[in-house]
Every structure is written in structure tokens, then in C-alpha cells.
Design an enzyme around this catalytic site. Structure first.
Site, PDB file in Angstrom:
ATOM      1  N   GLY A 120       0.881  -1.229   0.024  1.00 24.97           N
ATOM      2  CA  GLY A 120      -0.037  -0.010   0.234  1.00 24.97           C
ATOM      3  C   GLY A 120       0.904   1.191  -0.028  1.00 24.97           C
ATOM      4  N   SER A 127       3.265   4.387   1.251  1.00 27.94           N
ATOM      5  CA  SER A 127       4.331   4.817   2.260  1.00 27.94           C
ATOM      6  C   SER A 127       3.519   5.094   3.722  1.00 27.94           C
ATOM      7  CB  SER A 127       5.253   5.661   1.769  1.00 27.94           C
ATOM      8  OG  SER A 127       5.854   5.365   0.630  1.00 27.94           O
ATOM      9  N   CYS A 157       2.562  -0.093  -8.727  1.00 26.85           N
ATOM     10  CA  CYS A 157       3.529   0.490  -7.983  1.00 26.85           C
ATOM     11  C   CYS A 157       4.817   0.610  -8.610  1.00 26.85           C
ATOM     12  CB  CYS A 157       3.887  -0.245  -6.509  1.00 26.85           C
ATOM     13  SG  CYS A 157       4.127  -1.903  -7.043  1.00 26.85           S
ATOM     14  N   GLU A 177       5.813  -3.281   1.069  1.00 27.21           N
ATOM     15  CA  GLU A 177       5.974  -2.951  -0.414  1.00 27.21           C
ATOM     16  C   GLU A 177       5.173  -1.929  -0.894  1.00 27.21           C
ATOM     17  OE1 GLU A 177       5.105  -2.774  -4.238  1.00 27.21           O
ATOM     18  OE2 GLU A 177       4.101  -4.823  -4.258  1.00 27.21           O
ATOM     19  N   GLY A 195       1.896   2.286   5.239  1.00 30.83           N
ATOM     20  CA  GLY A 195       2.930   1.325   5.676  1.00 30.83           C
ATOM     21  C   GLY A 195       3.762   1.661   6.803  1.00 30.83           C
TER      22      GLY A 195
HETATM   23  C1  UN1 Z   1       2.336  -3.522  -7.786  1.00 30.98           C
HETATM   24  O1  UN1 Z   1       2.195  -2.625  -8.452  1.00 30.98           O
HETATM   25  O2  UN1 Z   1       2.089  -3.516  -6.551  1.00 30.98           O
HETATM   26  O3  UN1 Z   1       6.271  -5.427 -11.780  1.00 30.98           O
HETATM   27  C2  UN1 Z   1       2.893  -4.652  -8.128  1.00 30.98           C
HETATM   28  C3  UN1 Z   1       5.142  -5.539 -12.243  1.00 30.98           C
HETATM   29  C4  UN1 Z   1       4.297  -6.337 -11.602  1.00 30.98           C
HETATM   30  C5  UN1 Z   1       3.879  -6.339 -10.140  1.00 30.98           C
HETATM   31  C6  UN1 Z   1       3.556  -4.858  -9.715  1.00 30.98           C
HETATM   32  N1  UN1 Z   1       4.743  -7.664 -11.839  1.00 30.98           N
HETATM   33  O4  UN1 Z   1       4.763  -4.234 -12.630  1.00 30.98           O
END
Ligand code: UN1
Length: 508
Positions: A244, A246, A300, A266, A249
Site C-alpha cells: 500500500g 508509504s 507501484c 511493499e 505502511g
Molecule cells: C504492484 O504494482 O504492486 O512488476 C506490483 C510489475 C508487476 C507487479 C506490480 N509484476 O509491474
């Protein structure tokens, strides 16, 4: 009773109904919390209803899961691998339907929805092999007739809190590894993707049942922040994996650390892509397009900052703007669509707010910049020319907004890459070996993912995934990430009759 919409009938093939209890507790489906509607981001219309879990449900779930630990951890690791293999097969069988559900409920395009389920299948395959390789090392002892080695044991329960943008892949990264390592799993999926949580859990539940194993080995909850907080506080959960922002987190980490639990974080990314003067510009343009526009900018790993060498700046930008202008935005389930809606009405508002902040900081919109009037949460993929020291550039705006900036030297580009609080992913486009090695070395990118000539997103599961700084430092999925899901015992055995002490100490 059927679904209100005919096109949602396929959901019954993956065990979903118009009304669903959102807790898999002690092997049973039940929930006594509030009833919510889950909607499709394309039109904000209801797909189905889900009852979320209450704190009583949570407690019952945790108690039974804690009991199930005893059974699961005594099963030999390769036998646990066999269960995960069956989970992979069950997912394979339903790949198309599950992919379609991910697309329908999250809003990513169908190809990406199917890709996401494939990512879980890949994780199952990976974990099956791993179940025979949870090896400890043998370390030479300095003492005669002594043997020193490492034994890896399960932790117990692993709590997994996932986000809406990857409603099942991130569960896969954590759960597949956690399970083969001998841990039971408690999963809280995102509050806005409960059907994915339920459908995936149903497949896992069936496999456990078929093998006469307690359902509580995999416990799942649909619910909100209250359940997430309970997981963070729960001393029965030695490891909490959280995906989620920062901001959230950091709170999770404080709570978990306070009780000496472990965290796997993450969190936010603010990923840069650098294009050098010696780069293959065509390759770079295609990569930037996928990295910045894919998943409507809600990975992310999405590329949010683009640093272009001044000599290729205008040429590359013209090509990129051209591509953006042709991109098909629309129903993510429709063939040909490349950009679906952003996930919620709130995400759309956040985009609007972001654009006005960008403008107030001198950002010049080169293309896009507006929401699209409709019942869904559609926004235009946007490119902004902006000064690299504008404060918005340091923040993660979770949508398809790309900041473009100019640089002169490699050193300057690397400094810019490293100049934000987040440290997830990064990529450089170059044909020079010297540049590549500088980029991946100690004076290069400070991120967890350091790519060359590929997008910032779309990582394979075989590597360890995660990032530094405000991204939280966690590493999930492949490589040696499994070690975090286990307890390491350093064992020293004296098989002799003397008692030599380490460091040569003579104690009387
Ligand atoms: C995410 O956005 O939480 O590398 C993970 C990537 C994907 C995973 C993203 N395999 O873009």
C-alpha cells in the site's frame, strides 16, 4: 437467484453469487459485518454484494488458523509443495474467468487481468520447486568435533494485506512462498476487490478440502482498515506483509515493530526512466508507453518520471505524445482497449486534484490532463513538462501522469533518479556498457529494481521484488525472499568429549 446483469453470469463458474459472505473462517464461509456493494470501475454499477467480517469473525478466524499451524507445519515441505501445485492447477483451469473478474472489479484491461492471474500460477510453480530447496548451509566450525549448520523452520502465521491494484498477484507472491515454508496464511484483500479475494480463496479452499486438510490453513477476510489494524497488532502473526502507500505502511511498521513482529513492506514507488543520447529511441518510446500508461498508471512500478537527454528530448517526446493521442481508452474488457478506468471515484478525484497542483507548480500539460465525463472513472493519460525540482515530482500520484524533464549528463540523470523519497523501480535506456555498469553499481540507481532497456514495470516473479527508502525495504516473490518467511536456527553440535570454547576462551 441470478446476477442483476447477464454479463456477470460467468462469475458463478468461479463460485461467486449475487450475495457473498466475505470471510473464510475455520473452513467455512461466513461473515457478520456490514454488507457492501462491489462495483465495476467502468460504470460504478454493482456487480455483487459482499458481507464483510466483524471483529468476532476475525477472532474466530485467527483462533482456528493458529490451531491449523500445528497440522500444516508438520507436513514435509515437498508435501506442502504438492498442495501448492494443486492450487496452481486449479488456477490454471479458471485462468480466463479469474482474469476477467480481475478486469471487471479492478478495472485493468483483460490482457493484464489474465496476466495477473498468470503471475499467481507462476508463483505456484516456483514455490513447488522451492519446497524441495529450503536448504540451510553447513558452516565450518572453528572447534574440533563440532558441526555448525542452519535449520529453517516455519514462523507460524503470515498475515498478508494486499492492495486493489494487484488484487491477487501480490497474494500469490506471499502466500505461495509462505505456504511451502510451512506457514498458515491470513489474507485481507483490498476492500474494493472483495470478489477477487473470495474467488481465489474458494479455489484454495477446495484444494485443502480435497486433501483432507483444515480449511483454516488459509484464512481470508474481506474488510477494511479495522481488520488490517487487527492483523498488525496481533502477536499470533509473526510476519505481516503489507502492500500500500508509504503513509499507511509506516503506521503498520510502527505497530508491528512495537510488538517485535516482522514486516514485509511493499509501498509507494515513484519510478524514473532515463533515456540517454545513445539509446534506441523506438524501444524507449514503446517501453515508456507501457510503463506509464499500462494499468492506467496504477502499478507501484508505473513510470512517473521521464528524464530525457537534451539531444533526443524533442524527437522522443513528439513520438510519445503521438502515441498518447491514439490510445484507446474504454471498457477494459473490450478488445483493443489499452487504458481502462482508474479504480474508484476517489482515484478520479485524486487525479483531478493532482492536475491542478501540477498546474499551480508550473507544470505544462503536453497531452491529456482531464477526466472524461462518463459514469465510469475514466481519465486521460497525461504528459507534463515540468521543472525537476517541482515538489509534485517527489510524490506518487497514483494515476497515468508522466512528468518529463531534461538532463545533460549521466551523473545528473542518476542524481535526479535518486532524488525522491521512494526507491522501488528504475530503468535506463542506453547502448553503452560503461553506462550500464555505472547505473547498476554503487554510484548508480538507489532502487530495488534497476533495469536497462526495459520498462520500469512488468517484473518477472523469479527475482526478489521490492524497493528501498520510502518503498519500505521488503523483498517478495523470487530469489531468496523465502528466508523472510522462516525462522533461522543456527545449530552447533558437539559430537566429541571435550568442551573447546569459541574465540579460544579457557574458562577454568
Ligand atoms: C504492484 O504494482 O504492486 O512488476 C506490483 C510489475 C508487476 C507487479 C506490480 N509484476 O509491474
Amino acid at each position: 437467484m441470478g446476477f442483476a446483469k447477464k454479463e456477470h453470469e460467468f462469475l458463478s463458474a468461479i463460485g461467486l453469487a449475487p450475495e457473498n459472505p466475505g470471510g473464510f473462517i475455520n473452513g467455512n464461509w461466513k461473515a457478520s459485518g456490514p454488507v457492501i456493494s462491489t462495483v465495476t470501475p467502468s460504470n460504478n454499477q454493482e456487480i455483487a454484494k459482499v458481507t464483510e467480517v466483524s471483529m468476532e469473525d476475525y477472532e474466530e478466524g485467527l483462533r482456528s488458523c493458529n490451531e491449523a499451524v500445528k497440522t500444516w507445519k508438520t507436513l514435509p515441505a515437498p508435501k506442502r509443495g504438492e498442495i501448492v501445485r494443486q492450487i496452481g492447477d486449479a488456477l490454471r483451469e479458471k485462468l480466463q474467468h479469474l482474469g476477467k473478474l480481475v478486469s471487471l472489479e479492478m478495472g485493468k484491461i483483460l490482457a493484464e487481468g489474465i496476466g495477473e492471474v498468470q503471475e499467481v500460477i507462476d508463483m505456484c510453480d516456483y514455490a513447488v520447486g522451492l519446497s524441495r530447496q529450503l536448504n540451510g548451509s553447513i558452516i565450518p566450525s572453528e572447534r574440533p568435533d563440532h558441526m555448525m549448520f542452519e535449520v529453517w523452520n516455519p514462523l507460524g502465521i503470515v498475515g498478508v494485506i494486499t492492495a486493489f491494484n494487484f488484487p491477487c498477484a501480490v497474494l500469490g507472491w506471499n502466500a505461495c512462498i509462505a505456504l511451502v515454508c510451512g506457514n498458515c496464511v491470513v489474507w485481507k484483500g483490498a476492500p474494493t476487490t472483495p470478489l477477487v479475494t473470495i474467488a481465489v480463496t474458494k479455489l484454495i479452499a477446495e484444494v485443502l478440502k480435497r486433501n483432507n486438510l483444515p480449511g483454516a490453513i488459509f484464512t481470508a477476510f474481506c474488510g477494511g482498515a479495522e481488520i488490517g489494524e487487527a492483523i498488525a497488532k496481533d502477536t499470533r502473526i509473526p510476519l505481516v506483509s503489507f502492500t500500500g502507500s508509504s503513509k499507511v505502511g509506516s503506521k503498520v511498521q510502527q505497530i508491528v515493530t512495537e510488538r517485535f513482529g516482522r514486516c514485509l513492506l511493499e509501498l509507494s514507488g515513484n519510478n524514473a526512466l532515463i533515456v540517454m543520447d545513445d539509446a534506441d529511441v523506438g524501444l524507449a518510446v514503446r517501453s515508456i508507453f507501457f510503463a506509464a500508461v499500462g494499468t492506467a498508471g496504477q502499478r507501484c512500478t508505473t513510470c512517473r518520471r521521464l528524464y530525457l537527454h537534451e539531444s533526443i528530448y524533442q524527437n522522443l517526446l513528439d513520438q510519445l505524445v503521438g502515441l498518447y493521442k491514439q490510445v484507446k481508452i474504454g471498457d477494459p474488457l473490450e478488445k483493443g482497449t489499452l487504458v481502462g478506468p482508474v479504480h474508484t471515484k476517489a482515484s478520479r478525484e485524486n487525479f483531478e486534484k493532482g492536475i491542478s497542483t501540477i498546474k499551480s507548480q508550473g507544470g505544462k500539460i503536453l497531452t491529456g490532463g482531464s477526466v472524461i465525463e462518463s459514469d465510469g472513472n475514466f481519465v486521460q493519460p497525461t504528459i507534463v513538462e515540468i521543472a525537476s525540482n517541482a515538489s509534485v515530482v517527489k510524490e506518487e500520484l497514483f494515476g497515468p501522469v508522466l512528468y518529463v524533464m531534461k538532463f545533460k549528463t549521466l551523473e545528473e540523470a542518476i542524481e535526479l533518479n535518486n532524488s525522491v523519497p521512494q526507491g522501488l523501480s528504475s530503468s535506463i535506456f542506453t547502448s553503452k556498457p560503461g553506462t550500464i555498469f555505472k547505473w547498476i553499481g554503487p554510484h548508480g540507481s538507489d532502487c530495488g529494481i534497476v533495469n536497462v532497456n526495459i520498462p520500469t514495470n512488468g517484473a518477472e516473479i523469479g527475482g526478489a521484488f521490492g524497493g528501498e527508502k520510502a518503498t519500505g525495504g521488503g523483498r517478495e516473490a523470487g530469489s531468496d525472499s523465502w528466508k523472510q518467511y522462516m525462522r533461522r536456527s543456527t545449530c552447533t553440535i558437539n559430537y566429541g568429549t571435550e568442551l573447546p570454547l569459541a574465540q579460544g576462551i579457557n574458562f577454568g
